[in-house]
Design a protein around this motif. Structure first.
Motif, mmCIF file in Angstrom:
data_model
loop_
_atom_site.group_PDB
_atom_site.id
_atom_site.type_symbol
_atom_site.label_atom_id
_atom_site.label_comp_id
_atom_site.label_asym_id
_atom_site.label_seq_id
_atom_site.Cartn_x
_atom_site.Cartn_y
_atom_site.Cartn_z
ATOM 1 N N LEU A 10 0.807 -1.219 0.000
ATOM 2 C CA LEU A 10 0.000 0.000 0.000
ATOM 3 C C LEU A 10 0.836 1.263 0.000
ATOM 4 N N VAL A 95 -11.711 2.478 2.951
ATOM 5 C CA VAL A 95 -11.192 2.800 4.281
ATOM 6 C C VAL A 95 -12.319 3.516 5.013
ATOM 7 N N VAL A 110 -9.501 5.161 12.532
ATOM 8 C CA VAL A 110 -9.759 4.173 11.492
ATOM 9 C C VAL A 110 -10.541 3.029 12.125
ATOM 10 N N ASP A 112 -12.689 -0.839 10.945
ATOM 11 C CA ASP A 112 -12.697 -1.859 9.894
ATOM 12 C C ASP A 112 -13.752 -1.538 8.847
ATOM 13 N N LEU A 128 -10.468 -2.495 3.647
ATOM 14 C CA LEU A 128 -9.326 -2.651 4.537
ATOM 15 C C LEU A 128 -9.726 -2.616 6.002
ATOM 16 N N ARG A 130 -8.672 -2.054 10.067
ATOM 17 C CA ARG A 130 -7.913 -1.059 10.821
ATOM 18 C C ARG A 130 -6.419 -1.388 10.830
ATOM 19 N N GLU A 132 -4.690 -3.021 8.728
ATOM 20 C CA GLU A 132 -4.079 -2.902 7.399
ATOM 21 C C GLU A 132 -3.795 -1.448 7.033
ATOM 22 N N VAL A 133 -4.439 -0.521 7.733
ATOM 23 C CA VAL A 133 -4.316 0.903 7.412
ATOM 24 C C VAL A 133 -3.327 1.615 8.330
ATOM 25 N N THR A 136 0.542 3.086 7.791
ATOM 26 C CA THR A 136 0.882 3.101 6.364
ATOM 27 C C THR A 136 0.579 4.482 5.778
ATOM 28 N N VAL A 138 -1.511 4.905 3.567
ATOM 29 C CA VAL A 138 -2.959 4.939 3.369
ATOM 30 C C VAL A 138 -3.619 5.670 4.536
ATOM 31 N N ALA A 139 -3.126 5.480 5.751
ATOM 32 C CA ALA A 139 -3.664 6.199 6.905
ATOM 33 C C ALA A 139 -3.442 7.699 6.740
ATOM 34 N N ALA A 142 -5.854 8.865 4.122
ATOM 35 C CA ALA A 142 -7.237 8.878 4.598
ATOM 36 C C ALA A 142 -7.488 10.076 5.514
#
Length: 158
Positions: A10, A95, A110, A112, A128, A130, A132-133, A136, A138-139, A142
């Motif tokens: 990611l 997300v 974040v 799920d 995704l 929580r 997985e984010v 990263t 991606v967080a 987001a």
């Protein structure tokens, strides 16, 4: 079938989308009724572009009008990834964020996405979790998208 990511995961895919300016394009809205308290709920949605460039996400926000965010947090579901010709669900992930107020003030976290309706959206390749984010890019992305929506979509009035 889940999202197929290139080597690097990611962070490699979405790392380039952070630290940029976003433009929010509001699209639709609707009202409903809260199942637990009967108050009016509001849902808004739209898309987010990198300023002057491509779409990077769509967003869906819902909250209970006039309710305390500590009791009735607002939800923001994001579909993040590539959009346009030649792209599909496998190019995007869902997300989900929760916006609430705690003892120290407003908070965004974040949650799920798999447990939310966004996971069933045909535009989503993977919802995704929580874990997985967090930690990263991606967080970071987001939270940046959340900030853009909250500051630019005047309809969001929790």
């Amino acid at each position: 079938m889940g999202l197929v990511l290139p080597h690097g995961g990611l962070d490699k895919v979405w790392g380039a989308m952070v630290n940029v300016a976003y433009e929010v394009e509001p699209l639709g809205e609707k009202a409903g009724e809260c199942a637990c308290c009967g108050r009016v709920t509001r849902a808004i949605w739209g898309i987010v572009h990198v300023e002057g460039a491509e779409t990077v996400a769509s967003y869906f926000v819902n909250w209970t009008v006039g309710a305390d965010l500590a009791d009735h947090p607002a939800n923001m579901d994001l579909i993040i990834g590539a959009w346009g010709e030649g792209t599909g669900a496998s190019d995007r992930v869902a997300v989900s964020l929760l916006y609430t107020v705690g003892e120290t003030g407003p908070a965004v976290m974040v949650i799920d996405a798999a447990g939310r309706n966004i996971a069933k959206n045909p535009l989503v390749g993977a919802a995704l979790g929580r874990d997985e984010v967090l930690g990263t890019s991606v967080a970071t992305l987001a939270f940046g998208l959340f900030d853009a929506v909250v500051s630019q979509d005047a309809r969001f009035q929790p």
